[in-house]
Design a protein around this motif. Structure first.
Motif, PDB file in Angstrom:
ATOM      1  N   THR C 181       0.937  -1.131  -0.129  1.00  0.00           N
ATOM      2  CA  THR C 181       0.156  -0.079   0.121  1.00  0.00           C
ATOM      3  C   THR C 181       0.824   1.231   0.035  1.00  0.00           C
ATOM      4  OG1 THR C 181      -1.410  -1.282   1.631  1.00  0.00           O
ATOM      5  CG2 THR C 181      -1.981   1.178   0.958  1.00  0.00           C
ATOM      6  N   ALA C 182       1.904   1.134   0.732  1.00  0.00           N
ATOM      7  CA  ALA C 182       2.897   2.210   0.825  1.00  0.00           C
ATOM      8  C   ALA C 182       3.501   2.677  -0.674  1.00  0.00           C
ATOM      9  CB  ALA C 182       4.141   2.032   1.800  1.00  0.00           C
ATOM     10  N   ARG C 183       3.315   1.490  -1.363  1.00  0.00           N
ATOM     11  CA  ARG C 183       3.833   1.760  -2.849  1.00  0.00           C
ATOM     12  C   ARG C 183       2.736   2.079  -3.978  1.00  0.00           C
ATOM     13  NH1 ARG C 183       7.247  -3.481  -4.292  1.00  0.00           N
ATOM     14  NH2 ARG C 183       8.302  -2.302  -5.788  1.00  0.00           N
ATOM     15  N   GLY C 184       1.653   2.424  -3.101  1.00  0.00           N
ATOM     16  CA  GLY C 184       0.506   2.796  -4.044  1.00  0.00           C
ATOM     17  C   GLY C 184      -0.439   1.754  -4.438  1.00  0.00           C
ATOM     18  N   ALA C 185      -0.155   0.630  -4.178  1.00  0.00           N
ATOM     19  CA  ALA C 185      -0.937  -0.546  -4.420  1.00  0.00           C
ATOM     20  C   ALA C 185      -2.415  -0.498  -4.059  1.00  0.00           C
ATOM     21  CB  ALA C 185      -0.740  -1.721  -4.055  1.00  0.00           C
ATOM     22  N   ASP C 186      -3.278  -0.570  -4.875  1.00  0.00           N
ATOM     23  CA  ASP C 186      -4.795  -0.326  -4.655  1.00  0.00           C
ATOM     24  C   ASP C 186      -5.541  -1.718  -4.459  1.00  0.00           C
ATOM     25  OD1 ASP C 186      -7.361   0.507  -4.079  1.00  0.00           O
ATOM     26  OD2 ASP C 186      -7.396   1.960  -5.806  1.00  0.00           O
TER      27      ASP C 186
END
Lengths: 287, 282, 267
Positions: C181-186
């Motif tokens: 999530t911190a790498r923008g995963a959704d």
């Protein structure tokens, strides 16, 4: 009498591709001759990939030499009949505390080794109590390992080995995943086992502060033992250590820097802060 | 670019018997281009705190302002924040999953909605700035050594072009040279690209050698805050909460007690060396 | 952090907790068997009394036990409705297109009670037996299966290790989700396929980690002289006590009573 001896020990890691054909051979350790006496505290230093873990696994008969041989208490690790004997005599503690605790309750985990050795039930309980008390974990015997701190988990793992009544314990980077207080707990435990219980300890680490209590230090690089000596002898060779991807304790490093900058009367291989202060006072007292 | 935490509170397992106050009225500011060291005992709330900085955890009360905007505002874009505040977790190599190093690093920028071209440029730049050898761009990340894996994982966060990079124990489990390599790389990111750094560490030496400011956490509260020498000169208080000053600071204190005129705020080896040399007039 | 008590063990002191897991396993099987051999009211009365006694002996708050019913409410409702409306027989009530027959009502009631008792019985087993105790009980109680070349010890060991690692892997999953999530995963938006695809960055690291842990654990077990069940002693061996024997006697009485009443229905 030597508890551990290796003669010309060499080991190849063999990689295979999907079809099972050999695709590469790496020599992990090479031509290692060493002798460890009963009751010694040995530290093995070395960077990642220096072969120190491979060496450790040979002493516990988890890996078998490609070349040469290893004797544990006079028994050859290649001899299949003595493998369980060797594993009981030379216990092993690993790096990751979570991945070596088998039981869901502390006391059950400590009992795992004695259970495998076929000790009768009463004897298991005696050993569990005694080793948990030695490691100061007796009051946690009913706890789930999940709820313990890293240092405590590692002490449980050590207790699990101690309960097998080994002559020698090999600790393979037991502090690498711990915080400073956990590291202290584990090192204190290792020293106490060596001092009080006279267990031979082989501590593998890359924290320099942890090796200053050792009787002897082996420094490894590229699968070979490059330096041997007391901590003082080893840490007086700062430049060599740097070439081997290692550092020295802070006090040693400061002493080395001071000496290079002109305080030539400081001796080599200062290990502790107190020692450094004492030496500075002696040579440069303002009185 | 700054982050302000304003009376932030966070409670774990709220409403149950084992409620834990992980953050207790935390207020502080991370200024642009700072290099902040965050220290504290295990369980002091450091990890909880850093997860608030990019919105992974949501405070139970209080506000967090990123560049003046309240990140809990309804129309605040959380995804944008995740790109601006890069968070590198402990053992970040455990998050690698793609078949090649390069593809893995592309994951972040692609999620940020960049075009393929932009993504690849970002990934390339990120791998360059962590000093990852070009010939290994297309090998599987699982075939790398521990130190290399960690670089790739950090590049994966850097590729989102964060303005603030938060690293939780980036040197855990590495050997001395591996540790120094990672710290040197972080210093370069700070010096060359002016990225604001928040370094969470258990090693007082690492913090002393790198950070400009230090924030000390204890039991979910901000225990101390200040410059490196301000914080490390309060040795007694640090010891009370189970921390310590760098080893050289202790040497300086001992020498001072023996009557040497040394600087007890020295925290690094060069500082200590110079001060001792001055004191003994060499 | 998630706190999952797998198998819903409820830690307390009670006679049922102290009972040998083999007795409890046998008891549960006997109870389930008793529910299936009959459909008359007198048998159900005995089963009810038996169940109430067991619940009282377990020292577990009855609410805890009722909670175990939650996941099966839907299934229960469906089976009850099917039984209620689709059993042919003498019509009792009828409205619009539906007819409820006497047999239907009786069937529905019995099915509901049977399902409820089934779940309650097995819930009590897991509530009063720690997972380790349960695997121990299975290893020893099913030991006779070794004669059929079934690796009973190995299966029990696998189960207890799985139980130990479930919370660790849960924590790990949580960490990986946060890291991605911190790498923008959704993980929340998009259709089924997109969501399934979004799981790859979680599942791959999770599997890699599980394999690494399994490997480490195997080494650690070997280093501590583990070599299968042969020649292994037990730290906490299962030994029947007087109370366990009495429990077997009670179970025997119970099942005999049920069988007798099933044949000669007194009511």
């Amino acid at each position: 009498m030597a508890i551990i001896e290796t003669h010309g020990l060499g080991y190849d890691y063999i990689r295979r591709d999907d079809d099972g054909n050999v695709s590469g051979i790496t020599r992990a350790v090479n031509n290692i001759d060493l002798e460890v006496e009963k009751g010694e505290f040995i530290a093995v230093l070395g960077g990642n990939g220096s072969g120190k873990s491979t060496l450790a696994k040979h002493i516990n008969a988890i890996l078998y030499p490609t070349e040469g041989y290893v004797l544990v208490d006079g028994k050859n690790t290649k001899d299949e009949d003595s493998i369980w004997d060797i594993r009981q005599k030379a216990g092993m503690v690993f790096q990751n505390p979570d991945n070596q605790i088998i039981g869901s309750v502390v006391e059950e985990d400590v009992g795992f080794g004695p259970e495998n050795m076929g000790i009768p039930t009463g004897g298991i309980w005696e050993r569990v109590e005694e080793s948990l008390k030695t490691l100061g974990m007796w009051e946690y015997r009913k706890h789930s390992p999940m709820k313990l701190s890293g240092g405590q988990k590692q002490r449980v793992a050590i207790a699990g080995v101690v309960a097998m009544h080994p002559e020698c314990i090999i600790m393979d980077e037991p502090t690498a995943m711990l915080d400073p207080s956990g590291r202290k707990e584990v090192i204190r435990a290792a020293r106490a086992l060596n001092d009080v219980e006279k267990v031979t300890i082989i501590l593998i680490t890359h924290y320099m502060e942890e090796v200053i209590y050792a009787d002897r230090v082996f420094v490894m690089e590229k699968g070979e033992i490059k330096m041997t000596g007391t901590p003082r002898e080893i840490f007086s060779r700062v430049d060599e250590l740097k070439d081997l991807r290692l550092t020295v304790p802070q006090a040693t490093s400061l002493a080395y820097e001071l000496k290079k900058s002109g305080m030539i009367s400081l001796p080599d291989g200062i290990l502790s802060e107190e020692e450094l202060v004492r030496e500075i006072c002696r040579s440069y007292s303002i009185m | 670019m700054s982050i302000i935490l304003d009376h932030v509170n966070y409670i774990y397992s709220k409403g149950t018997a084992n409620e834990i106050k992980a953050l207790d009225d935390v207020c502080f500011e991370i200024k642009d281009a700072d290099f902040l060291g965050l220290i504290g005992h295990t369980g002091s709330g450091k990890s909880t705190l850093v997860q608030h900085l990019n919105g992974l955890l949501r405070a139970d009360s209080g506000h967090i302002y990123f560049d003046g905007e309240d990140i809990y505002d309804k129309d605040f874009e959380m995804k944008k924040l995740r790109g601006k505040v890069g968070l590198v977790f402990q053992y970040p190599e455990h998050q690698l999953f793609e078949e090649s190093v390069f593809k893995d690093v592309c994951f972040g920028p692609k999620n940020m909605g960049l075009s393929n071209m932009e993504t690849e440029v970002a990934a390339y730049e990120a791998l360059k700035s962590v000093g990852f050898p070009e010939e290994l761009y297309y090998v599987s990340p699982f075939d790398l050594s521990g130190g290399q894996k960690r670089r790739v994982a950090i590049a994966g966060v850097l590729a989102m072009k964060p303005r603030i990079l938060v690293l939780d124990e980036p040197t855990a489990g590495l050997d001395p040279e591996g540790r120094e390599e990672i710290l040197g790389m972080v210093r370069d990111l700070h010096d060359m690209q002016q990225i604001t750094i928040v370094l969470v560490s258990h090693s007082m030496e690492d913090v002393a050698n790198n950070a400009k400011h230090i924030l000390v956490m204890d039991k979910g509260r901000v225990f101390m805050e200040g410059t490196r020498s301000e914080v490390f000169s309060r040795v007694k208080e640090l010891e009370e909460i189970g921390l310590a000053a760098p080893r050289v600071t202790y040497i300086m204190h001992m020498l001072k007690d023996k009557g040497f005129d040394v600087d007890i705020t020295a925290t690094t080896i060069p500082e200590a060396r110079d001060s001792i040399l001055k004191a003994v007039k060499l | 952090m998630m706190d999952i008590t797998f198998g819903q063990y409820y830690q307390t002191e009670s006679r049922l907790h102290r009972l040998d897991p083999r007795v409890k396993l046998a008891g549960t099987l006997i109870f389930i068997f008793s529910l299936f051999i009959t459909q008359n009211i007198s048998c159900y009365i005995i089963a009810t009394i038996f169940l109430i006694c067991v619940v009282l002996l377990s020292n577990v708050p009855p609410l805890m036990i009722l909670k175990g019913m939650k996941p099966i409410i839907m299934i229960m409702l469906i089976t009850v409705l099917f039984n209620l409306f689709l059993t042919p027989g003498i019509p009792m009530v009828s409205f619009w297109r539906f007819t409820i027959t006497e047999e239907g009502a009786k069937n529905a009631a019995f099915t509901a009670v049977r399902l409820m008792y089934l779940v309650t019985g097995s819930t009590i087993l897991t509530l009063t037996t720690s997972p380790n105790n349960l695997t121990d009980g299975m290893e020893k109680g099913l030991g006779f299966l070794k004669l059929f070349k079934l690796p009973v010890h190995e299966i029990a060991m696998m189960m207890s290790i799985a139980l130990r690692f479930i919370p660790i892997l849960m924590e790990e999953t949580d960490k990986i989700i946060k890291a991605q999530t911190a790498r923008g995963a959704d993980f929340e938006s998009g259709g089924m396929i997109r969501r399934a695809k979004a799981l790859v960055p979680i599942l791959v690291p999770l599997f890699v980690s599980a394999f690494r842990r399994a490997n480490d654990l195997a080494l650690a077990m070997e280093a501590r002289c583990y070599h299968g069940g042969e020649g292994r002693t037990k730290m906490k061996p299962l030994i029947y006590k007087a109370w366990d024997i009495r429990a077997y006697v009670v179970l025997l009485c119970y099942i005999s009573l049920i069988i007798i009443f099933a044949i000669y229905n007194p009511i």
